[in-house]
Design a protein around this motif. Structure first.
Motif, short mmCIF file in Angstrom:
data_model
loop_
_atom_site.label_atom_id
_atom_site.label_comp_id
_atom_site.label_asym_id
_atom_site.label_seq_id
_atom_site.Cartn_x
_atom_site.Cartn_y
_atom_site.Cartn_z
N ARG A 187 97.26 73.14 18.26
CA ARG A 187 97.59 74.55 18.45
C ARG A 187 97.83 75.19 17.09
O ARG A 187 98.32 74.54 16.16
N THR A 209 92.22 78.65 26.90
CA THR A 209 93.29 79.59 27.21
C THR A 209 94.40 78.88 27.99
O THR A 209 94.23 77.75 28.48
N GLN A 210 95.52 79.57 28.17
CA GLN A 210 96.62 79.01 28.94
C GLN A 210 96.22 78.76 30.39
O GLN A 210 96.79 77.88 31.05
#
Length: 280
Positions: A187, A209-210
């Motif tokens: 990240r 993406t989340q």
């Protein structure tokens, strides 16, 4: 991180038949202060061997970043430079530049790089041109404990408890650019930048993406003003960060000329035809 717009690069050609992927922004709607993002990425010499023979510019800035391979730059100001992997070149063309960018003869292992156009404030478009590159002062790089790397291409960046100050500091519209490399499963986070416009261009690998959606390469993510940056990759990724302050001014564009009015474009054409841009 909040993304308000996603744009895809499309295949096109420029120069002498060079194959590129482009995101245009000459309508001023989404990229301001940036005008265009061109990516050249190929291991096939036929895609880029023709290069970009001598041509003029006025009223904008060209920002060139090479990841792999290289070009030789020449201009009417007398600059002749080999721009190779890791190098950055910036030209504030102002009232006029004549230049060429041709593949290096020994660049036999493919080419990957960018040319990004930045608009200039109307009041500065007719000032003298400026040339600068990082061949003598390479772009500073920092790597954190997880192997995530940030290369400061232009402007000043804070990462991995370091201030990274590029030798390129005076781009139009307070523009700053960085290249971030994320290993698989890592990240990257940054607090909100000071510039109004912040965009992310994925040039290698993909982001996740989340919600678990995969965003592939050749996508541009435009962030909500004031958003932080939060990137995650499962497979590894390379991402350009582009930041700048909106100029919010009219754009008149024709080929290599970017001015504020059509009358200024016509004047640029006449000046070029009259030889006022000089010769290489």
């Amino acid at each position: 991180m909040k993304v308000i717009k996603q744009l895809s690069a499309h295949a096109t050609q420029d120069g002498d038949g060079v194959n590129i992927s482009r995101i245009p922004g000459f309508d001023g709607k989404h990229l301001d202060p940036f005008l265009m993002i061109d990516e050249l990425k190929s291991d096939n010499k036929n895609d880029y061997i023709g290069g970009f023979p001598a041509h003029p510019h006025r009223g904008m800035e060209t920002f060139t970043y090479i990841i792999k391979g290289g070009f030789e730059h020449r201009d009417q100001m007398g600059n002749k430079k080999a721009i190779k992997a890791g190098d950055v070149q910036w030209m504030s063309t102002g009232k006029g530049v004549m230049h060429s960018e041709m593949p290096l003869a020994d660049a036999n292992e493919g080419l990957h790089g960018f040319q990004i156009w930045i608009n200039m404030p109307s009041a500065e478009k007719m000032r003298a041109p400026i040339y600068q590159d990082t061949t003598a002062h390479p772009a500073p790089v920092a790597t954190n404990d997880n192997g995530v790397t940030l290369k400061a291409l232009a402007g000043t960046w804070q990462f991995a408890d370091q201030a990274l100050t590029s030798s390129l500091q005076t781009l139009a519209a307070n523009a700053a650019l960085a290249d971030v490399t994320l290993p698989a499963g890592q990240r990257f986070e940054l607090p909100p930048l000071s510039q109004q416009k912040v965009m992310l261009y994925i040039h290698t690998g993909s982001l996740t993406t989340q919600a678990g959606n995969v965003i592939a390469a050749k996508q541009l993510l435009i962030l909500e003003p004031g958003s932080d940056i939060d990137l995650y990759t499962e497979q590894g990724a390379g991402v350009l960060i582009l930041a700048g302050d909106e100029l919010q001014q009219p754009i008149a564009h024709m080929g290599p000329f970017v001015m504020t009015t059509e009358a200024e474009i016509q004047q640029a054409i006449r000046d070029y035809q009259n030889g006022e841009f000089g010769n290489i």
